[in-house]
Design a protein around this motif. Structure first.
Motif, PDB file in Angstrom:
ATOM      1  N   VAL A  92       7.613 -13.681  17.472  1.00  0.00           N
ATOM      2  CA  VAL A  92       8.140 -12.363  17.122  1.00  0.00           C
ATOM      3  C   VAL A  92       9.537 -12.525  16.543  1.00  0.00           C
ATOM      4  N   GLN A 101       8.910  -5.295   8.820  1.00  0.00           N
ATOM      5  CA  GLN A 101       7.857  -6.098   8.201  1.00  0.00           C
ATOM      6  C   GLN A 101       8.036  -6.117   6.683  1.00  0.00           C
ATOM      7  N   ASP A 115       5.662 -11.885   6.876  1.00  0.00           N
ATOM      8  CA  ASP A 115       5.147 -12.097   8.231  1.00  0.00           C
ATOM      9  C   ASP A 115       3.667 -12.454   8.244  1.00  0.00           C
ATOM     10  N   THR A 140       5.214 -11.650  13.962  1.00  0.00           N
ATOM     11  CA  THR A 140       5.286 -10.221  14.274  1.00  0.00           C
ATOM     12  C   THR A 140       6.723  -9.752  14.114  1.00  0.00           C
ATOM     13  N   TYR A 169      -1.923 -11.863  16.250  1.00  0.00           N
ATOM     14  CA  TYR A 169      -0.618 -11.364  15.809  1.00  0.00           C
ATOM     15  C   TYR A 169      -0.713  -9.959  15.213  1.00  0.00           C
ATOM     16  N   LYS A 170      -1.848  -9.606  14.618  1.00  0.00           N
ATOM     17  CA  LYS A 170      -1.985  -8.257  14.067  1.00  0.00           C
ATOM     18  C   LYS A 170      -2.066  -7.223  15.188  1.00  0.00           C
ATOM     19  N   GLN A 196       1.358  -6.944  16.546  1.00  0.00           N
ATOM     20  CA  GLN A 196       2.174  -6.127  15.652  1.00  0.00           C
ATOM     21  C   GLN A 196       1.917  -4.637  15.883  1.00  0.00           C
ATOM     22  N   THR A 237       4.733  -1.786  16.956  1.00  0.00           N
ATOM     23  CA  THR A 237       4.910  -0.554  16.189  1.00  0.00           C
ATOM     24  C   THR A 237       4.824   0.672  17.092  1.00  0.00           C
TER      25      THR A 237
END
Length: 353
Positions: A295, A307, A313, A319, A343-344, A347, A351
């Protein structure tokens, strides 16, 4: 006619009893003590050479007898340490105890006394793991209990008043100090000595304490408490995540050391918008390939680590932390890793939280 008058008198009597009972009602507030400067004691009336976590919660509360006028107080000593020594085990113990207490119908709120060094991290951890909309308020002080103008007693009174108020329902975990009500998602310690050290630098305070009453001016739009997906009920150990600082000419030394130590995640305290040296970036990209979550955050106290700015990224599997500083990013990443290593998906969490 007599029957009607009797009914009217009976209704008035019931109303009188209802008003009398509610006028005497006091909420029950549990105070969970963990130590810190607020429980510190020194050999003189100045703040030098004091020891944090020296007095018990009962001794601490004896300096604020007036809180018994606003709530029924029950107290427990969960830990008694300087918050520089706060750790994952105490976090898990504290969160589980808070959840256990708040399930009880006769408990209206929680106040946690805590040292200021890591107070923002503990507040954020609880903000993500407490499963209740009842008030949870952290409080500390910048001066030990034996100092001239110790700020602890006033802060404790305000914290109890905040936790006892129906206005505090659903606000998430907050910190009350120096007459301010601060949201756990943004709170930052900004000064090493000032009693007004804590701020919400990006969003502003949630409100203020005024004449023993909370006055809220905003609410956090981030997910927290009952809307959080994180559950530590059956967790006994948190994944290891380390924070690594970036600076001019920073090499991969500490990244390599963290990888070799077997960490599950790395948070960078980058420069500017979370930027890192090329050497560190390459080492972190290799860490991602080995299954370690990375991160990017920033050592700057205000503004987002966004981002799709200078760092791609998606290309590296990093992230972006957005408005979370490195220390709260570490907290969220540890909890994220109890659920996923994608990682998505991580992320998404950064958020939403």
């Amino acid at each position: 006619m007599k029957t009607k008058n009797f009914k009217n008198l009976l209704n008035l009597f019931v109303l009188f009893i209802f008003i009398a009972v509610n006028a005497q009602y006091k909420p029950t507030i549990y105070i969970l003590a963990t130590g810190g400067t607020i429980a510190g004691q020194g050999s003189s009336s100045v703040t030098q050479a004091y020891k944090a976590g020296s007095i018990t919660v009962d001794e601490l509360l004896s300096a604020v007898p007036s809180i018994k006028d606003i709530a029924i107080i029950k107290a427990e000593q969960v830990a008694n340490i300087g918050s520089q020594d706060m750790n994952d085990d105490v976090w898990l113990k504290l969160s589980k105890r808070v959840n256990e207490l708040l399930k009880q119908k006769d408990v209206d709120g929680i106040v946690i006394t805590h040292g200021t060094d890591t107070q923002e991290e503990t507040a954020y951890f609880l903000n993500l793991t407490v499963k209740s909309n009842k008030p949870v308020v952290l409080v500390g002080s910048m001066r030990p209990s034996t100092a001239i103008s110790a700020d602890g007693p006033r802060n404790i009174y305000n914290a109890v008043a905040c936790a006892a108020s129906p206005e505090s329902l659903g606000k998430g975990v907050v910190v009350v100090m120096d007459d301010k009500i601060l949201g756990a998602d943004d709170i930052t310690k900004t000064h090493t000595l000032s009693v007004g050290t804590f701020e919400d630098p990006n969003y502003g305070n949630l409100g203020i304490m005024y004449n023993g009453k909370p006055i809220y001016t905003r609410e956090s739009v981030k997910r927290h408490t009952i809307n959080s997906e994180f559950d530590i009920t059956n967790i006994t150990k948190l994944p290891r995540v380390e924070v690594i600082l970036s600076y001019s000419n920073a090499k991969s030394l500490f990244v390599d050391a963290a990888v070799n130590a077997g960490v599950r995640g790395i948070v960078t305290a980058g420069v500017g918008n979370g930027n890192i040296t090329t050497d560190m970036q390459n080492a972190l990209a290799n860490a991602v390939k080995k299954g370690i979550a990375v991160v990017r955050s920033s050592r700057i106290s205000m503004g987002p680590t966004a981002q799709y700015d200078e760092v791609d990224d998606d290309k590296y599997g990093f992230t972006a932390s957005w408005y979370l500083n490195p220390y709260k990013s570490r907290v969220l990443l540890m909890l994220a890793l109890t659920k996923t290593n994608n990682y998505k998906e991580i992320q998404r969490m950064f958020t939403e939280y």
